[in-house]
Design a protein around this motif. Structure first.
Motif, mmCIF file in Angstrom:
data_model
loop_
_atom_site.group_PDB
_atom_site.id
_atom_site.type_symbol
_atom_site.label_atom_id
_atom_site.label_comp_id
_atom_site.label_asym_id
_atom_site.label_seq_id
_atom_site.Cartn_x
_atom_site.Cartn_y
_atom_site.Cartn_z
ATOM 1 N N ILE A 197 71.315 -10.274 -29.848
ATOM 2 C CA ILE A 197 70.331 -11.288 -29.084
ATOM 3 C C ILE A 197 69.048 -11.807 -29.508
ATOM 4 N N THR A 198 69.367 -13.114 -29.684
ATOM 5 C CA THR A 198 68.065 -13.288 -30.374
ATOM 6 C C THR A 198 67.419 -14.530 -29.469
ATOM 7 N N VAL A 199 65.943 -14.304 -29.463
ATOM 8 C CA VAL A 199 65.919 -15.507 -27.555
ATOM 9 C C VAL A 199 64.614 -16.468 -28.450
ATOM 10 N N THR A 200 64.774 -17.206 -28.511
ATOM 11 C CA THR A 200 63.456 -18.331 -29.431
ATOM 12 C C THR A 200 63.592 -19.661 -27.805
ATOM 13 N N LYS A 201 62.768 -20.538 -28.078
ATOM 14 C CA LYS A 201 62.635 -21.588 -27.218
ATOM 15 C C LYS A 201 63.407 -21.944 -27.107
ATOM 16 N N SER A 202 64.626 -22.323 -27.959
ATOM 17 C CA SER A 202 65.834 -23.034 -27.144
ATOM 18 C C SER A 202 66.758 -22.227 -26.530
ATOM 19 N N THR A 203 66.915 -21.184 -26.927
ATOM 20 C CA THR A 203 68.336 -20.640 -25.623
ATOM 21 C C THR A 203 68.296 -20.752 -24.829
ATOM 22 N N GLY A 204 69.259 -20.482 -24.610
ATOM 23 C CA GLY A 204 69.643 -21.654 -23.302
ATOM 24 C C GLY A 204 69.419 -22.270 -22.561
ATOM 25 N N LYS A 205 69.358 -23.373 -23.004
ATOM 26 C CA LYS A 205 68.155 -25.249 -22.920
ATOM 27 C C LYS A 205 69.271 -25.727 -23.123
ATOM 28 N N SER A 206 69.282 -26.859 -22.283
ATOM 29 C CA SER A 206 70.672 -28.240 -22.533
ATOM 30 C C SER A 206 70.827 -28.783 -23.554
ATOM 31 N N ILE A 207 72.119 -28.223 -24.216
ATOM 32 C CA ILE A 207 71.955 -29.582 -25.843
ATOM 33 C C ILE A 207 72.693 -30.242 -25.599
ATOM 34 N N LYS A 208 72.763 -30.937 -26.085
ATOM 35 C CA LYS A 208 74.028 -32.121 -26.266
ATOM 36 C C LYS A 208 74.354 -32.696 -27.278
ATOM 37 N N LEU A 230 75.491 -23.256 -29.686
ATOM 38 C CA LEU A 230 73.932 -23.385 -30.328
ATOM 39 C C LEU A 230 72.638 -22.662 -29.693
ATOM 40 N N VAL A 231 72.861 -22.354 -28.418
ATOM 41 C CA VAL A 231 71.515 -21.955 -28.332
ATOM 42 C C VAL A 231 71.846 -20.909 -26.932
ATOM 43 N N ASP A 232 72.995 -20.136 -27.755
ATOM 44 C CA ASP A 232 73.645 -18.736 -27.211
ATOM 45 C C ASP A 232 72.841 -17.564 -26.445
ATOM 46 N N GLY A 233 72.428 -17.397 -27.715
ATOM 47 C CA GLY A 233 71.462 -16.463 -27.820
ATOM 48 C C GLY A 233 72.377 -15.327 -28.611
ATOM 49 N N ILE A 234 73.456 -15.588 -29.629
ATOM 50 C CA ILE A 234 74.648 -14.450 -30.568
ATOM 51 C C ILE A 234 74.135 -15.325 -31.950
ATOM 52 N N ARG A 235 73.388 -15.410 -32.256
ATOM 53 C CA ARG A 235 74.034 -15.858 -34.672
ATOM 54 C C ARG A 235 75.501 -15.592 -34.852
ATOM 55 N N GLY A 236 76.116 -16.609 -35.507
ATOM 56 C CA GLY A 236 77.210 -16.296 -36.137
ATOM 57 C C GLY A 236 77.028 -15.436 -37.384
ATOM 58 N N ASP A 237 78.385 -14.692 -38.064
ATOM 59 C CA ASP A 237 78.202 -13.241 -38.441
ATOM 60 C C ASP A 237 78.720 -14.416 -39.598
ATOM 61 N N LEU A 238 77.351 -13.999 -40.914
ATOM 62 C CA LEU A 238 77.858 -14.791 -42.284
ATOM 63 C C LEU A 238 78.331 -14.382 -42.816
ATOM 64 N N THR A 239 79.112 -13.467 -43.042
ATOM 65 C CA THR A 239 80.537 -12.997 -43.564
ATOM 66 C C THR A 239 81.536 -13.114 -43.171
ATOM 67 N N ARG A 240 81.790 -13.615 -41.418
ATOM 68 C CA ARG A 240 83.120 -13.956 -40.865
ATOM 69 C C ARG A 240 83.302 -15.081 -39.726
ATOM 70 N N TYR A 241 83.496 -16.130 -39.751
ATOM 71 C CA TYR A 241 83.415 -16.931 -39.279
ATOM 72 C C TYR A 241 84.424 -17.454 -38.228
ATOM 73 N N GLY A 242 84.068 -15.626 -37.719
ATOM 74 C CA GLY A 242 84.957 -15.742 -36.185
ATOM 75 C C GLY A 242 84.727 -16.514 -35.005
ATOM 76 N N LYS A 243 83.928 -16.012 -33.980
ATOM 77 C CA LYS A 243 83.508 -16.411 -32.924
ATOM 78 C C LYS A 243 82.517 -16.509 -33.524
ATOM 79 N N ASN A 244 81.642 -17.268 -32.231
ATOM 80 C CA ASN A 244 79.982 -18.094 -32.221
ATOM 81 C C ASN A 244 79.587 -19.074 -33.722
ATOM 82 N N TRP A 245 80.802 -19.583 -34.104
ATOM 83 C CA TRP A 245 80.874 -20.464 -34.877
ATOM 84 C C TRP A 245 81.807 -21.976 -34.392
ATOM 85 N N ILE A 246 80.535 -22.877 -34.573
ATOM 86 C CA ILE A 246 81.880 -24.885 -34.190
ATOM 87 C C ILE A 246 81.983 -25.161 -35.515
ATOM 88 N N GLY A 247 82.800 -25.909 -35.659
ATOM 89 C CA GLY A 247 83.044 -25.953 -36.619
ATOM 90 C C GLY A 247 83.689 -27.884 -36.624
#
Ligand code: TNX
Length: 767
Positions: A611-622, A639-656
């Protein structure tokens, strides 16, 4: 007290004493439209027999098939009695056609388990067949010859949709007749009625055509196969292939027909035709030579729509129509690049002669010719939604796969539609945490997502909903090399879709389905079906934190909440780690480990999630443009949920995004100091996913006037491969805008040439 109140009081007392239905509801999938449990049970033993009317060969055949199934599930082999008076007897399962039950429609049935008799009746033989499928699910798998009880109950049942389909791609990988039959058995078990057999593609031609023997002599074989992820571009050099003889096709069609499953063959045209062109290169624009494709994707060499090609395909379809008695013939029509047509003198002359404005219209012209031919043979044409481009053929039905828009457009034009959107119906997508799953093409389509599918699009007017025939699950086999894997990907998603298509919309409830599904697994075990157990994995979902800072993790398990244990401090997750008791706030980057504990020991896998927490994690996003419906993730929040998409598998955690750019604005809630903005982008040429060609970061303090603070070029983006870091210098701002420019129309020579690019993005991290 008047009678009504007395009756009410009686009911209240009864309810207070315990449930009216004293018996547990059986684990039926799909759930019947009406079921009521009675008291007591029918005892099934060695003397139990099927009884069918003496004059009905059809019902005798159904009884014989059911008896065989009863044997494999329970060990009993019921006798079949042909009776002049079919209702006579005790300890019998009676099958009969009941014309009076017209209200049940062409596929509905009534099933009554009484104490001396089980009665299955329907206005049609198909209905009796579906009733038998319900009956078979009432039997305990593993009775092993000992008498067992079938609970007394009453069912009245009929399907919601007419097209309840499953598809299988036998081109990318080939599956023998024995497996195709098993797959049809699985389709039938869930009361589905359509098997879409994808028989031709770039990687193999799989159906014998007597007039053109080279199609299988050459086109059914390739000299190697892609191995692993598309991006690796690795191939083996093992000759691979196979095809079905016409006798085998007839055998499969007859087998399916007996099970009330219609086989819809697909002969791809004008694209996905490299195997045919390798056999008959003169039907291309360039003359070849060509090789049957070893790798996956879309290829520029396609049928040239000249007269000789039309004749060739008509001759093929003549043989195909004779083999498949069903109404529909699928002609593909998807993913046909127009590169060759654009430079082909033949095609250009034809366009001029026919006064066609563009190559889409040329495809449309070609498809219409084929349709006319099929209609003359009494068949109806169906094709993928690309056949809408350049104008739909007059009677064509459309299979909507690139989302639902194609289906909606076709229904509006009063054409029949089968829904099969990638978002819910692609069973080649991941069904659990991609890290735990065998390599798949991409996507993330869990069982509960399939179950949540509603085939009637909300956008459609009431008067047009009748054009939606139903839906279908697709099993494309690029990454599915064997039979076990086909079953793993199809099951239990097929069960979930079957319920969507059969059962009433009202009363659909995932928790209830899952509970039945888990009990139903015993039957799949008995039938040696290799279903996926992914639903048992502890599921992780990110939630928007009410505090708008950090990440909020929700863990869930079908076994209930109290068994989940986790650790956030790097120690292994074990029965002695803290127990999960509700959404978990994570305020600093950590490695979350979690598992399910049952009676003191870990059940299933221990999972890990950074889980990657930065200043944008959990913030409002449009987002200016929402992601495409096939790859929506959890919307902007992804895009701000704290989980980074897997760069080898475009399954969960990406939006297209298919075509549009990304434009996201994050509100940091107050003025923050930061000096770096990062963005994850996916590079997946095989799936037409290209990195953006520029990324720009803007800041603002009022959310209206933005100042650019960094811009990256295509080269700089490519150099950073996936995780794009942008040093923006010391900034102090409340709003951050990230703009990533879609790569646009895909260049010739690349996968997806001529189409819009997909842009896949994930975590925006501000530090
Ligand atoms: C697109 S769905 C295709 C197939 C691929 C599939 C992989 C469709 C009409 N065309 O050729 O196998 O994606 O998911």
């Amino acid at each position: 007290m008047n009678q009504r109140r007395l009756a009410f009081l009686f009911l209240v007392i009864l309810l207070a004493c315990g449930p009216l239905a004293s018996q547990e509801l059986p684990a039926l999938i799909p759930k019947p439209s009406k079921i009521s449990m009675g008291k007591g049970s029918f005892t099934f033993d060695t003397a139990t027999a099927f009884v069918v009317p003496a004059h009905s060969a059809q019902l005798s055949e159904l009884a014989a098939m059911a008896a065989e199934e009863v044997h494999s599930i329970t060990g009993f082999t019921p006798a079949i009695r042909r009776d002049k008076q079919p209702l006579a007897g005790k300890n019998v399962v009676v099958l009969r056609i009941a014309p009076a039950l017209v209200r049940l429609g062409a596929e509905g049935y009534a099933l009554e388990v009484g104490q001396p008799v089980i009665l299955i009746e329907a206005p049609t033989a198909a209905g009796v067949w579906f009733g038998l499928q319900t009956f078979l699910q009432l039997l305990p798998p593993g009775a092993a010859g000992a008498p067992f009880a079938v609970p007394v109950l009453k069912i009245e049942d009929r399907p919601r949709f007419a097209w309840r389909g499953m598809h299988l791609d036998v081109c990318r990988h080939f599956f023998p007749v024995a497996f195709v039959k098993k797959y049809i058995d699985e389709i039938a078990m869930y009361k589905m009625n359509t098997f879409h057999w994808h028989l031709t593609d770039d990687q193999g031609w799989r159906i014998e055509i007597k007039r053109y023997p080279k199609l299988t002599a050459i086109g059914a074989w390739r000299s190697g196969t892609m191995v692993g992820a598309y991006s690796l571009q690795q191939f083996d050099s093992v000759r691979y292939g196979g095809f079905y003889t016409q006798n085998e096709v007839k055998e499969v069609v007859a087998y399916a027909r007996k099970r009330h499953v219609t086989v819809v063959p697909e002969i791809e045209m004008p694209g996905h035709s490299l195997a045919a062109l390798a056999s008959y290169p003169e039907l291309s624009c360039t003359g070849g030579p060509f090789e049957v494709a070893k790798g996956w994707g879309v290829f520029p060499d396609v049928f040239c729509p000249k007269e000789t090609t039309v004749t060739f395909l008509q001759n093929i379809l003549t043989e195909v129509c004779a083999l498949f008695p069903g109404k529909y013939i699928h002609i593909g029509g998807d993913e046909c690049p127009k590169d060759r047509w654009k430079t082909c003198p033949n095609c250009q002359a034809l366009m001029k002669k026919l006064r066609l404005k563009n190559e889409n219209q040329l495809q449309s012209y070609f498809v219409r010719r084929i349709e006319k031919f099929l209609n003359k043979k009494g068949k109806q044409m169906i094709g993928w939604d690309e056949i809408l481009e350049g104008g739909l053929a007059p009677n064509a039905a459309v299979m909507s796969w690139r989302g639902t828009a194609g289906g909606i457009a076709a229904a509006k034009q009063r054409h029949k539609v089968v829904m099969s959107p990638g978002s819910h119906c692609y069973f080649d997508h991941y069904q659990g945490e991609p890290a735990f799953e065998p390599l798949a093409i991409g996507g993330y389509t869990t069982v509960d997502k399939v179950y949540s599918y509603e085939p009637i699009p909300a956008e459609l007017k009431r008067s047009k909903t009748k054009y939606i025939l139903g839906a279908q699950g697709n099993v494309w086999t690029e990454y599915i090399p064997n039979e076990q894997q086909v079953e793993y990907m199809a099951m239990p998603r097929m069960a979930a879709l079957a319920e969507v298509l059969w059962s009433p919309k009202k009363g659909r409830d995932y928790a209830d389905f899952q509970e039945r599904l888990i009990r139903h697994f015993a039957l799949l075990d008995k039938k040696q079906v290799n279903y996926s157990r992914s639903i048992f994995q502890v599921k992780l979902a990110m939630k928007p934190p009410p505090s708008k800072t950090g990440a909020l993790v929700e863990l869930s398990s079908p076994f209930g909440g109290t068994g989940i244990h986790y650790s956030l401090d790097g120690s292994p997750a074990s029965p002695s780690s803290p127990q999960y008791a509700g959404p978990l706030p994570v305020i600093a980057s950590s490695l979350l480990k979690f598992c399910y504990v049952d009676r003191g020991s870990v059940r299933g896998r221990v999972a890990e999630q950074a889980i990657t927490v930065t200043k944008s994690t959990g913030k409002s996003i449009k987002l200016k443009t929402p992601p495409h419906e096939n790859y929506p993730g959890d919307g902007a929040f992804t895009l701000v949920d704290g989980i980074r998409g897997d760069l080898t598998r475009y399954g969960k955690n990406w939006i297209g995004f298919w075509g549009p750019d990304l434009e996201a604005v994050i509100d940091l809630d107050r003025t923050e100091a930061f000096s770096r903005v990062s963005l994850d982008v996916f590079d997946g040429e095989g799936s037409w996913i290209y990195p953006p060609i520029s990324i720009e970061v803007f800041v603002s303090n009022d959310g209206e006037r933005f100042t650019s603070v960094k811009k990256l070029s295509a080269d700089e983006i490519r150099r950073q491969a996936g995780s794009i870091r942008m040093d923006v210098g010391p900034q102090s701002a409340r709003y951050v805008k990230v703009y990533a420019q879609n790569a646009g129309t895909i260049q010739a020579g690349k996968q997806g040439a001529g189409s819009a690019s997909w842009l896949f993005v994930d975590e925006i991290m501000i530090e």
